[in-house]
Design a protein around this motif. Sequence first.
Motif, PDB file in Angstrom:
ATOM      1  N   PHE A  50       0.815  -1.216   0.000  1.00  0.00           N
ATOM      2  CA  PHE A  50       0.000   0.000   0.000  1.00  0.00           C
ATOM      3  C   PHE A  50       0.850   1.268   0.000  1.00  0.00           C
ATOM      4  N   VAL A  51       2.161   1.136   0.098  1.00  0.00           N
ATOM      5  CA  VAL A  51       3.008   2.333   0.157  1.00  0.00           C
ATOM      6  C   VAL A  51       3.087   3.030  -1.200  1.00  0.00           C
ATOM      7  N   PRO A  52       3.464   2.344  -2.296  1.00  0.00           N
ATOM      8  CA  PRO A  52       3.452   3.029  -3.596  1.00  0.00           C
ATOM      9  C   PRO A  52       2.004   3.255  -4.055  1.00  0.00           C
ATOM     10  N   PRO A  53       1.656   4.445  -4.495  1.00  0.00           N
ATOM     11  CA  PRO A  53       0.272   4.682  -4.927  1.00  0.00           C
ATOM     12  C   PRO A  53      -0.083   3.966  -6.220  1.00  0.00           C
ATOM     13  N   ASP A  54       0.920   3.523  -6.990  1.00  0.00           N
ATOM     14  CA  ASP A  54       0.667   2.855  -8.273  1.00  0.00           C
ATOM     15  C   ASP A  54       1.360   1.498  -8.326  1.00  0.00           C
ATOM     16  N   ALA A  55       1.275   0.726  -7.263  1.00  0.00           N
ATOM     17  CA  ALA A  55       1.939  -0.578  -7.205  1.00  0.00           C
ATOM     18  C   ALA A  55       1.343  -1.546  -8.228  1.00  0.00           C
ATOM     19  N   PRO A  56       2.175  -2.483  -8.737  1.00  0.00           N
ATOM     20  CA  PRO A  56       1.656  -3.489  -9.668  1.00  0.00           C
ATOM     21  C   PRO A  56       0.567  -4.355  -9.020  1.00  0.00           C
ATOM     22  N   ALA A  57      -0.249  -4.959  -9.857  1.00  0.00           N
ATOM     23  CA  ALA A  57      -1.312  -5.841  -9.358  1.00  0.00           C
ATOM     24  C   ALA A  57      -0.708  -6.975  -8.548  1.00  0.00           C
ATOM     25  N   PRO A  58      -1.314  -7.338  -7.420  1.00  0.00           N
ATOM     26  CA  PRO A  58      -0.768  -8.406  -6.588  1.00  0.00           C
ATOM     27  C   PRO A  58      -0.913  -9.774  -7.243  1.00  0.00           C
ATOM     28  N   PHE A  59      -0.103 -10.730  -6.796  1.00  0.00           N
ATOM     29  CA  PHE A  59      -0.220 -12.104  -7.278  1.00  0.00           C
ATOM     30  C   PHE A  59      -1.616 -12.655  -7.010  1.00  0.00           C
ATOM     31  N   ALA A  60      -2.223 -12.227  -5.918  1.00  0.00           N
ATOM     32  CA  ALA A  60      -3.554 -12.725  -5.579  1.00  0.00           C
ATOM     33  C   ALA A  60      -4.602 -12.321  -6.602  1.00  0.00           C
ATOM     34  N   ALA A  61      -4.335 -11.261  -7.379  1.00  0.00           N
ATOM     35  CA  ALA A  61      -5.238 -10.872  -8.455  1.00  0.00           C
ATOM     36  C   ALA A  61      -4.887 -11.601  -9.753  1.00  0.00           C
ATOM     37  N   LEU A  62      -3.601 -11.914  -9.940  1.00  0.00           N
ATOM     38  CA  LEU A  62      -3.153 -12.588 -11.163  1.00  0.00           C
ATOM     39  C   LEU A  62      -3.354 -14.098 -11.106  1.00  0.00           C
ATOM     40  N   ALA A  63      -3.215 -14.677  -9.924  1.00  0.00           N
ATOM     41  CA  ALA A  63      -3.351 -16.135  -9.754  1.00  0.00           C
ATOM     42  C   ALA A  63      -4.033 -16.417  -8.423  1.00  0.00           C
TER      43      ALA A  63
END
Length: 459
Positions: free
Chosen positions: A273-286
């Motif tokens: 949650f620190v970067p405002p534009d972090a990449p999608a988490p693994f939990a969303a990808l798999a």
Amino acid sequence: MDWHPDLTQSGKPRYLAIADRIAADIAAGTLSAGERLPPQRRLAEALAVDFTTVARGYVEAQRRGLVESRVGQGTFVKAVPAKVATQRAFGPELVDLSMTLPPEPDDPALVARLQQGVVEVSERLVSLLRYQPLGGAPADKAAASLWLGRRGLAPAPEQLFVVPGANAALLAILSSLAKPSDAVLCEALTYPGIRSICAQLGLSLTGVAMDGDGLDPEAFAEACARLKPKALYLNPILQNPTTITMPERRRLEIVAIARQHGVAIIEDDAYGFVPPDAPAPFAALAPELTWHIAGLSKCLGAGLRLAYVVVPDIRSGWPFVAALRASSIMASPLTAALATRWIEDGSADALLDFLRAETTARQRLAAETLPAGSYRVDPLSFNLWLKLPPPWTRAAFVGQMQATGIGIVASDAFAALGPPPEAARICLGGPIGRKALGDVLAFMAHALEQAPEVSGRAL
């Protein structure tokens, strides 16, 4: 200048006597603002003391705001009013830069806002002293779901658990996924906590090679084929300790290999949650493979000891719940209620905004102070990964910093593959103020330009 203090009249340790003498000579006008103090090694020879004694004396004087270290130039007297010249900037305890802690809020309005949340939660104090449902009360799960939605996750309530911190989550997850002697993979440099937990459970933890984007896919595939691991542990955003954030294309490569070999992914999203534009988490990808841990210690405050866990499916949650019940029963209702309140009223977002701004300022300070190219860092990470130049070794540098009252961590604590690199992790957050942090970084920069010492003799 040829400054030669008389230490014979002081009954204090020599390094304190040096700092006291600097303070006294500034007050007396013997030392003037802008004057350069003798190089540490030359003064050590003149006083017949170890180099580290003089180094500790100079850093003590820096703590009191008496001198400043300039990279490549030396140590100079600051313009300090005589009436405050002998006052300490802060106490004599160790300056602990060994823990990756977020900077502590110092904005009175923000602190008052956070305190108001405590007051409002305390109005339900009696009910919060009771046992709560394992995995979190409905209101806390709703707040957790709202919080996780910012990372693109929308777990079913049956897949979402409120637990007492990321380590409790890791212990329960690994207990449910693997048995003693089973293989677990991680990054070559990894969070020390996962090493301790795997050792406690008797699991075989093996590091996998990394590059500038994080875990190396080819090395991961080879390790999967050779070791048949039960799980892969990853810290993919602002990775501890290297500060690497794994890009989405690399995540997709890792997901494809994990699916091919049936390897569960444990995603420690401590800094997600620190970067405002972090990449999608693994939990969303798999989602079918991933155990997602969203701890609050790094993005809000270490003392919260709270994490939100998303399990791959309802069936996976059964052994996880059993392991969680055996180890911790439940998260603290008081802590969970406070986190819920801060999420609902926007205080958590305000705290995150502060952390981002303050961390960026501290990283700029590091960039202005430390030698260019000597470390790896992300503008939003709470730590930096210092690569030590020859002839410095990690043991020598960490030892010299500790001798002068500064705590940092050598690479040995993180190494899970091969010999540790000559590097150290330095935290930029926690209770230390920006001014004091600048003084410590300046001292480190000055030390890096000198030859390491062992018992007062150069290596």
